[in-house]
Design a protein around this motif. Sequence first.
Motif, mmCIF file in Angstrom:
data_model
loop_
_atom_site.group_PDB
_atom_site.id
_atom_site.type_symbol
_atom_site.label_atom_id
_atom_site.label_comp_id
_atom_site.label_asym_id
_atom_site.label_seq_id
_atom_site.Cartn_x
_atom_site.Cartn_y
_atom_site.Cartn_z
ATOM 1 N N ASP B 7 3.628 -40.450 -51.411
ATOM 2 C CA ASP B 7 3.628 -41.353 -50.265
ATOM 3 C C ASP B 7 3.017 -42.706 -50.609
ATOM 4 N N TYR B 8 2.314 -42.770 -51.694
ATOM 5 C CA TYR B 8 1.535 -43.970 -51.984
ATOM 6 C C TYR B 8 2.325 -45.030 -52.730
ATOM 7 N N SER B 9 3.624 -44.809 -52.852
ATOM 8 C CA SER B 9 4.417 -45.735 -53.651
ATOM 9 C C SER B 9 4.744 -47.036 -52.951
ATOM 10 N N GLU B 10 4.637 -47.068 -51.639
ATOM 11 C CA GLU B 10 5.097 -48.267 -50.941
ATOM 12 C C GLU B 10 4.008 -48.870 -50.058
ATOM 13 N N GLY B 11 4.425 -49.801 -49.203
ATOM 14 C CA GLY B 11 3.475 -50.509 -48.349
ATOM 15 C C GLY B 11 3.254 -49.819 -47.019
ATOM 16 N N ALA B 12 3.642 -50.514 -45.944
ATOM 17 C CA ALA B 12 3.400 -49.983 -44.606
ATOM 18 C C ALA B 12 4.622 -50.211 -43.738
ATOM 19 N N HIS B 13 4.628 -49.582 -42.563
ATOM 20 C CA HIS B 13 5.698 -49.872 -41.623
ATOM 21 C C HIS B 13 5.634 -51.356 -41.255
ATOM 22 N N GLY B 208 2.696 -44.309 -42.689
ATOM 23 C CA GLY B 208 3.099 -45.626 -42.236
ATOM 24 C C GLY B 208 2.086 -46.742 -42.308
ATOM 25 N N LEU B 210 -1.010 -49.142 -44.182
ATOM 26 C CA LEU B 210 -1.455 -49.580 -45.505
ATOM 27 C C LEU B 210 -2.558 -48.653 -45.996
ATOM 28 N N SER B 319 12.024 -43.146 -50.188
ATOM 29 C CA SER B 319 10.911 -43.385 -49.280
ATOM 30 C C SER B 319 11.248 -42.734 -47.950
ATOM 31 N N TRP B 321 9.098 -41.989 -45.231
ATOM 32 C CA TRP B 321 8.479 -42.308 -43.951
ATOM 33 C C TRP B 321 8.876 -43.678 -43.422
ATOM 34 N N MET B 322 9.525 -44.475 -44.244
ATOM 35 C CA MET B 322 9.842 -45.839 -43.830
ATOM 36 C C MET B 322 11.196 -45.825 -43.135
#
Lengths: 323, 323, 323, 323
Positions: B7-13, B208, B210, B319, B321-322
């Motif tokens: 889950d830690y690969s990306e940013g935030a919603h 979702g 940061l 990804s 959750w995005m």
Amino acid sequence: MIRLNCDYSEGAHINILNKLIETNMEQTPGYGEDIYCKQAAALIKDLCKQEKADIHFLVGGTQANLTIIPAALRPHQCVICADSGHINVHETGAIEACGHKVIGLDSKDGKITAKQISAFYHNHHDDETHEHITQPKMVYISNPTELGTIYYKKELEEISKVCRDHGLYLFMDGARLGYGLCAEDNDLDLSDIARLCDVFYIGGTKVGALFGEAVVITSDALKEDFRYIIKQKGGLLAKGRLLGIQFTELFKDGLYFKLASHANRLAVMIKNAFTEKGCSFLVDSCTNLPIHIVKELMLRIVQFVFVQAGLQKKKMSCSFWMM
Amino acid sequence: MIRLNCDYSEGAHINILNKLIETNMEQTPGYGEDIYCKQAAALIKDLCKQEKADIHFLVGGTQANLTIIPAALRPHQCVICADSGHINVHETGAIEACGHKVIGLDSKDGKITAKQISAFYHNHHDDETHEHITQPKMVYISNPTELGTIYYKKELEEISKVCRDHGLYLFMDGARLGYGLCAEDNDLDLSDIARLCDVFYIGGTKVGALFGEAVVITSDALKEDFRYIIKQKGGLLAKGRLLGIQFTELFKDGLYFKLASHANRLAVMIKNAFTEKGCSFLVDSCTNLPIHIVKELMLRIVQFVFVQAGLQKKKMSCSFWMM
Amino acid sequence: MIRLNCDYSEGAHINILNKLIETNMEQTPGYGEDIYCKQAAALIKDLCKQEKADIHFLVGGTQANLTIIPAALRPHQCVICADSGHINVHETGAIEACGHKVIGLDSKDGKITAKQISAFYHNHHDDETHEHITQPKMVYISNPTELGTIYYKKELEEISKVCRDHGLYLFMDGARLGYGLCAEDNDLDLSDIARLCDVFYIGGTKVGALFGEAVVITSDALKEDFRYIIKQKGGLLAKGRLLGIQFTELFKDGLYFKLASHANRLAVMIKNAFTEKGCSFLVDSCTNLPIHIVKELMLRIVQFVFVQAGLQKKKMSCSFWMM
Amino acid sequence: MIRLNCDYSEGAHINILNKLIETNMEQTPGYGEDIYCKQAAALIKDLCKQEKADIHFLVGGTQANLTIIPAALRPHQCVICADSGHINVHETGAIEACGHKVIGLDSKDGKITAKQISAFYHNHHDDETHEHITQPKMVYISNPTELGTIYYKKELEEISKVCRDHGLYLFMDGARLGYGLCAEDNDLDLSDIARLCDVFYIGGTKVGALFGEAVVITSDALKEDFRYIIKQKGGLLAKGRLLGIQFTELFKDGLYFKLASHANRLAVMIKNAFTEKGCSFLVDSCTNLPIHIVKELMLRIVQFVFVQAGLQKKKMSCSFWMM
């Protein structure tokens, strides 16, 4: 309503937010092993002229202190600092909670001297009962200090020499380092600090970032297994790239120094305005007062002025670092 | 290149980033005493149906664990959990570094039972030499567990009853709570958890945000002076509103649950695809597998498949959750 | 060769050794659950007029301090004492190693006052940022102090009242308590101390025993699970009866007080002899100086005298407490 | 009434008590810097054939463990042992209270093997996420173990080799070492142990002394500043000569080994008597069972027998080590 109370009142420089949006859907490894952390580390190593330094990114200053100090000390060792040092008075005993005594040396201006350190060291080791007393092993200095004063190159060189002569680690808390480096009469740069200290950090939270402190370790003795200790102390940010992205933005075109200079400039303006009105300052020697201390002093002065003027409820605020 | 690792690969919603920009120049108090933290706390208290709960926002899960557990225990007391519990195996001894033993009970599916807890408690107190052994005082459960399984209402009620009968605090690590609450066969909601636990947290980092974990304390015994301990452990975020803003976005229109459901849905799709190909899973009982465990299992499976297909270098990513 | 340096130069009162031989082949339970510990506890409870007190026997003073203080405090709480307090300067950071800050208040005579304690308490709680500062929860006083001065009843009553009003535990380190109780102008007895303090200990090591400190806990809040913490800190003596036997001997016929009075008497003789020769003392107010401080001061004076007389190598010694 | 429950039921060998009386009025420095501690250290260094070893005398076993282990480890490091290891189960979390995780490896007979240690080490370092896991740095073994088994020379050599190859400290808890060294099939002597371990201790409390454990440090890396840590942990006995006197008596004419052999001999007699009656033992391999485990097992067996015979209230006791 105008707030003048603290750097923590606002968000971040807009470049940082824009970059977060721009990179949001990219996929990178977690825990600070991403390309942005690598970029930021490279920029900082260049500025420090220390290609072999280890760079780690942490979220906050107390976290940095409670990670660095226990990583360096054995159980019976203590850290010495000015009695006004942040670790001594304003971190709810974070260092003691990790097992180590913090010893505050007398200080009027927030600074300590090579002479004090040397005397303390010898006082300890000359005592026949020194095994009954915590052993000094690390010197903690803040630059700028908690009172807004700064260390000059000659002072730092002397402290560094005493520390190296006596086997003491020298650690600079740079939560407000930008203001110090951009103070009018400062004569230190990052490469001096990196050369003279064993470990220090460059504060982002107070200079344009959402959060973040960049730890620079130059002493080989302090490098080993540092990431284990970051994790143990709860400081290994899952989406670690957030720190890399911010520090890359701050350092890639000198934004960090522009923000700090701007803040100092405004601070001096305020200071002058008040001096003209006859206000004197807590620390006389601060001819080029970094912004944070101005803010703190100003707040009190302003409140005093407002009360005098019957404006008790009104609050002033100004955001210095946001250009 | 497709990553499927974490889950830690990306940013935030994007709503969160937009809100950060929108509020960037507003001025608020620091350290979590701002209006956004208050708003987020109110939303969470409503969902938990616990108007008297204390809500605190922290940056990460290890930080939450190492703040909550020492805040609750006296020096000779320990916390018990499944042997696969995050605090037992994957936090570099963070709890022990605060002075407390973590005792892992045997578990095949990442869960522990009321019966195990009761037996452990009695085993301790029936031992004539119990003063030579750490005293159980807190039960730590993860939901979903580190293996992706979830607790059902009946199980949690039984655990809660045993804990209250024996004076044990019940603490739920909800770093992945969204996935659990949105799992197909889940029968718990936030108000159940708030009613049955003494303290728990709702993970934002994996759903979702940061970063950010919302700690909910319902037990009066655990509320006192909690902010002191947050500060001591390095968890009091200077620009604390960043947490308030994120949790307000996540909870104001049910975004949190939408993101978690979406992730679970994709997970099930992947799982089904693999099951059809004849892959079996580590934990059989996970009929509605939360995403994180799917990701972990999938990664291994995918790598295996790729190796078989001679595609060793290629990586997959998705990804979940995005939205 | 005459040694004048410390109470620790010799063994124990002969009654104690005789009793050890007499009881040597008796069989009793270990870990302080024997009949001799029960007898000694009963004697001490009688002298303290506190039938409900808990009595525990430990080997040494630092061990007593590092057991009692962590048993009483939560992680963010600190203990306050005179800056000369033993825990602050002479225990190699034992209290910090258990996680707690020790805060030394200014003191010229080794004592602190109710007024200082109250001011410190209010200073903390009036500070808006008090969550960033360790919270005072325990007051540590030594009686006699590390400088040989003693607390008078009125002073102790005032301190006790302030502590109870503010929810602070009052802890008296009585490593040298015998000397204090037998000082010429002392007006406290064990029952006063037991009534006014929450916990204290009666030192045996410096008053005729081979070793041993008797901890008296009168506050119910401090009683729970104390033996667990003794064990955890390494203080649960296997053959615990050795402590019970010694304290029974010391207290059954008032031997403890005879030894302490004898020591004080000799101390006064020495002091007078030196005063006649024109020596002045570090702490003027010590009209009835307990022996240990005389010894310490004398040692320096004697060495000075010897050096003057060209007798640099010679050493003097006298054993005060051994009647 | 016959007690059979524990070594701690009685006093000390009479030679020790006689020597305490004989030396009672002598004057020596405190804190273990006296002539008797020097004599005892010299005797032990000779037996260990390690003239450069550092010898320290402590009061008890838990104290020795909680001093030695934190002196050796950095914050993120753990100690590994058999799951039945005393530090893992019977010291009220003393090691965790100093900040370190204790990891128990599966063991049926109280022993661990070189192979297990090596596997554990590699398992840690091969894990990509090892920074999230405590790092093994010390191996703790008890000899005899908590189950009465002993390590043979070949086993200890293999363990020592693995530890040295992997940079792990090897620490032997010798609280019951006398029984091990005098067991019928033992093939180790003190010089083997000193050569193969980095640090170990020789228990006096269970072999004829009132109290006392002699710590032998052969690794230079573990020697530095050890007395500071003894003091910090409350283990620096004021009248330290009491330890020196006892260990001098125990080692000057081989008394230590005579006492241990005698105890073993009686243990075997009891064991044989019970074996003849058809009792089987928990640990089959203990052909030459050290006394303590016999006592423990016997106690249960005896109680069982007595209950069968309607003698429920009666207790048996026998003092093995007192010749």
